[in-house]
Write an enzyme that holds these catalytic residues in place. Structure first.
Site, PDB file in Angstrom:
ATOM      1  N   SER A  68      51.181  59.335  22.103  1.00 32.19           N
ATOM      2  CA  SER A  68      51.535  60.350  21.158  1.00 32.19           C
ATOM      3  C   SER A  68      52.249  59.797  20.133  1.00 32.19           C
ATOM      4  CB  SER A  68      51.969  61.413  21.963  1.00 32.19           C
ATOM      5  OG  SER A  68      51.034  62.183  22.487  1.00 32.19           O
ATOM      6  N   LYS A  71      51.167  60.246  16.606  1.00 36.12           N
ATOM      7  CA  LYS A  71      51.088  61.629  15.944  1.00 36.12           C
ATOM      8  C   LYS A  71      51.929  62.011  14.772  1.00 36.12           C
ATOM      9  CE  LYS A  71      49.702  63.871  20.400  1.00 36.12           C
ATOM     10  NZ  LYS A  71      50.184  64.637  21.691  1.00 36.12           N
ATOM     11  N   TYR A 193      41.342  60.250  17.203  1.00 36.20           N
ATOM     12  CA  TYR A 193      42.266  60.837  17.787  1.00 36.20           C
ATOM     13  C   TYR A 193      42.473  59.436  19.085  1.00 36.20           C
ATOM     14  CZ  TYR A 193      45.586  62.822  21.068  1.00 36.20           C
ATOM     15  OH  TYR A 193      46.638  63.266  21.826  1.00 36.20           O
ATOM     16  N   TYR A 245      58.068  67.542  23.043  1.00 30.55           N
ATOM     17  CA  TYR A 245      57.212  68.753  23.693  1.00 30.55           C
ATOM     18  C   TYR A 245      58.327  69.853  24.176  1.00 30.55           C
ATOM     19  CZ  TYR A 245      53.985  64.902  23.672  1.00 30.55           C
ATOM     20  OH  TYR A 245      53.246  63.918  23.375  1.00 30.55           O
ATOM     21  N   VAL A 263      52.923  58.847  26.426  1.00 28.26           N
ATOM     22  CA  VAL A 263      52.318  58.681  27.872  1.00 28.26           C
ATOM     23  C   VAL A 263      52.460  57.023  28.241  1.00 28.26           C
ATOM     24  CG1 VAL A 263      51.587  60.954  28.274  1.00 28.26           C
ATOM     25  CG2 VAL A 263      49.953  58.982  27.386  1.00 28.26           C
TER      26      VAL A 263
HETATM   27  N1  GLN Z   1      46.155  60.113  24.329  1.00 31.20           N
HETATM   28  C1  GLN Z   1      47.157  61.058  25.180  1.00 31.20           C
HETATM   29  C2  GLN Z   1      46.389  62.446  25.408  1.00 31.20           C
HETATM   30  O1  GLN Z   1      46.185  62.987  24.522  1.00 31.20           O
HETATM   31  C3  GLN Z   1      48.278  61.133  24.390  1.00 31.20           C
HETATM   32  C4  GLN Z   1      49.361  62.039  24.885  1.00 31.20           C
HETATM   33  C5  GLN Z   1      50.916  61.403  24.793  1.00 31.20           C
HETATM   34  O2  GLN Z   1      51.223  60.459  24.657  1.00 31.20           O
HETATM   35  N2  GLN Z   1      51.760  62.489  25.328  1.00 31.20           N
HETATM   36  O3  GLN Z   1      46.619  62.735  26.452  1.00 31.20           O
END
Ligand code: GLN
Length: 607
Positions: A68, A71, A193, A245, A263
């Protein structure tokens, strides 16, 4: 030679790493099967400064996927491609209290609340431009590589693992399609993505990526631009409000830096204008943020005072020194009546030496000072030599100030600073930008003398021996004797009267013309130390001790001088000791005056 001592900063990071290595709560992400292979004990911390220094301890070179943390970078790219407004129409900027993978879209419009939750990130990915899916993938990879300052690549195993199991994200993609946030088949956007999430980075990369944002979008080491400067604040705003988040509120409260987690176990945090932080530890808390990563950022913020809302205490003032022409004159030495006139009027010229970054809040002090002083001024000088940056709004304020001062008869002068685009014209007559502070001071002095009805003495004026300052107190007979010891020398413009390093063997008395005393400073540039005019002496050390010349003296105009060689002076000390003593007394008085002026200057300038 001894080797340098270890850095206390690296030692601090090592201590922090050791201290927090015991915190082993949390679980490695396993919903993407490939991520479960990470070693839960990996732990690295890196800090990158804006001049490209990187402090790193622990597992900082282990590759893992960006997840993420991609993003905000892709969001920036989408804005670069389509403009802010078009992107805002598709993705909001409101934090949600929901988890990163919640299927939450704004009621009615179906717009994802923000680009940090998966829904918003998938929508942002769909906006990245490029003729083919491959071209779009490559643009994302290239952009990330510019942030990292090295060529990054994809972890195919992680990509495939998520592509094959990412049913929840696929559901989100189709919801976006349903609401026409994505207007075509959502599969390519989902694929993009999944790929952006699977780009491999290490902890050191994270620190440099964060430092690139902290540095206004330019990589601190490569100098390459990863994102346009004006998009940095929008990206960091989203990271501040939504980057962690449903932990975002507490994060801002405790840590106070825009940040993003992934993650894969990474977190990067940005302290704008100061540094970038990268942390890597794969154990995640219930919100999907690295447990140790959060603890490290909290500790760094508290220990090092990095909360971005903590008002900085140490900003150095933009005003390096503030004084008037009474405290500091140009290097042009003047005769008695001129010097007295400048003494009387010196307070009407205010000099502000500025330094650092001129922004609204820093420039305001300088503007206020000139505004307050304006009623008693004829001139003001803003010395821009040490200014590193000036933003457009400050430039406008200065132009307005110049205009308003002129309206009440106050001339505002600037010194040139090429890197800011402030340059002096080749012919500075009538210009208000001068090449350096000394010429600006001299320019003001010229105006003051003209106003006092004492224009500069024409350089052709000849100052007779009797009127030389070093002959003060001598009677006619003594002057006659002195004269028999002197040799008349004529120098053409550009001639060297004295060269640095030559044996010092004579005192010069200038009868007519002007000459510059020149020195070379550390970086090899020649600077004018003084301009000597008729009636002044130089080179007096020759009479006191044998040595070498410390500066060059060069004729500006034709110069007529009378020269007293050391050998002639030695003879005079025996045959006419009274005259020698008077001369030495005058030399002492003039040295004392120079020393007093320097003391005044140092007190004013604080140098
Ligand atoms: N690729 C992961 C997902 O979409 C990214 C989520 C994250 O890093 N919080 O679940």
């Amino acid at each position: 030679m001894r080797s340098p001592i270890p850095s206390p900063i690296a030692a601090y990071l090592q201590d922090l790493l050791t201290r927090l290595a015991n915190a082993d709560s949390g679980e490695v992400a396993s919903y993407i099967p490939e991520l479960a292979k990470a070693n839960p004990d990996w732990f690295g911390i890196a800090i990158a400064t804006l001049d490209g220094e990187v402090y790193e301890v622990g597992t900082t070179r282990q590759a893992f996927t960006i997840q993420s943390m991609s993003k905000p970078l892709v969001y920036g790219l989408a804005m670069e491609d389509l403009g802010e407004e078009a992107v805002l129409a598709k993705v909001g900027v409101e934090p949600t209290g929901d988890a990163f993978n919640s299927i939450s879209l704004e009621a009615g419009s179906g717009r994802p609340s923000n680009p940090m939750i998966n829904a918003g990130a998938i929508a942002a990915a769909s906006l990245v431009q490029g003729p083919t899916p491959e071209a779009r993938q490559q643009r994302i990879l290239d952009t990330f590589s510019r942030y990292a300052g090295r060529a990054l690549k994809l972890d195919h195993a992680v990509y495939e693992s998520e592509r094959d199991t990412g049913h929840r994200n696929r559901a989100i993609g189709h919801m976006l399609r349903n609401y026409n946030i994505i207007t075509e088949d959502p599969e390519p956007a989902l694929d993009l993505y999944f790929r952006q999430c699977a780009v491999e980075v290490d902890c050191r990369d994270l620190a440099l990526m964060a430092a690139t944002l902290a540095n206004g979008g330019q990589h601190p080491r490569t100098g390459e631009r990863a994102i346009p400067r004006d998009l940095v604040a929008p990206v960091l705003s989203i990271m501040t409000t939504c980057g962690m988040y449903d932990f975002a509120g507490e994060w801002v409260y405790r840590v106070g830096m825009p940040a993003k987690s992934g993650v894969g176990g990474g977190i990067f945090a940005v302290l704008p204008g100061q540094l970038g932080i990268g942390v890597f530890s794969p154990r995640l808390d219930a919100r999907g943020n690295s447990t140790r990563g959060v603890a490290v950022c909290r500790a760094l913020s508290e220990d090092l005072g990095l909360h971005s809302l903590l008002p900085p205490r140490t900003t150095t003032s933009t005003i390096r020194a503030s004084y008037t022409l009474s405290a500091r004159r140009s290097r042009r030495r003047r005769g008695q009546p001129q010097a007295a006139a400048l003494d009387a009027r010196g307070d009407s010229v205010r000099i502000l030496e500025l330094q650092g970054d001129l922004r609204f809040a820093t420039l305001e002090r300088a503007v206020r000072e000139l505004v307050t002083a304006s009623s008693s001024l004829t001139h003001a000088i803003l010395d821009m030599t040490r200014v590193r940056r000036i933003d457009d709004s400050s430039m406008q304020v200065l132009k307005r100030l110049e205009h308003d001062l002129l309206a009440v008869g106050v001339k505002l002068l600037f010194t040139a600073n090429e890197s800011l685009g402030i340059s002096a014209p080749p012919d500075t007559v009538g210009s208000n930008v001068l090449p350096d502070l000394d010429s600006a001071l001299e320019c003001c002095e010229g105006d003051l003398l003209a106003a006092a009805g004492l224009p500069e003495a024409p350089v052709t004026n000849v100052i007779a021996l009797a009127d030389q300052s070093l002959c003060a107190g001598m009677n006619e007979e003594e002057l006659g004797i002195l004269e028999t010891h002197l040799v008349h020398v004529t120098s053409a413009p550009g001639d060297w009267l004295v060269r640095r390093g030559d044996a010092a063997d004579a005192l010069f008395l200038i009868m007519a013309g002007t000459a510059n005393v020149l020195i070379e400073d550390k970086d090899g540039t020649t600077r004018r130390l003084a301009t000597l005019t008729a009636g002044m002496g130089f080179g007096e050390t020759a009479l006191i001790q044998a040595g070498v010349r410390s500066a060059d003296i060069r004729a500006n105009t034709e110069v007529q001088s009378l020269v007293l060689f050391a050998s002639a002076f030695a003879e005079m000390k025996k045959s006419a000791p009274d005259i020698a003593i008077t001369l030495l007394g005058n030399l002492l008085a003039s040295s004392h005056e120079i020393a007093a002026r320097l003391t005044r200057e140092i007190a004013a300038v604080g140098a």
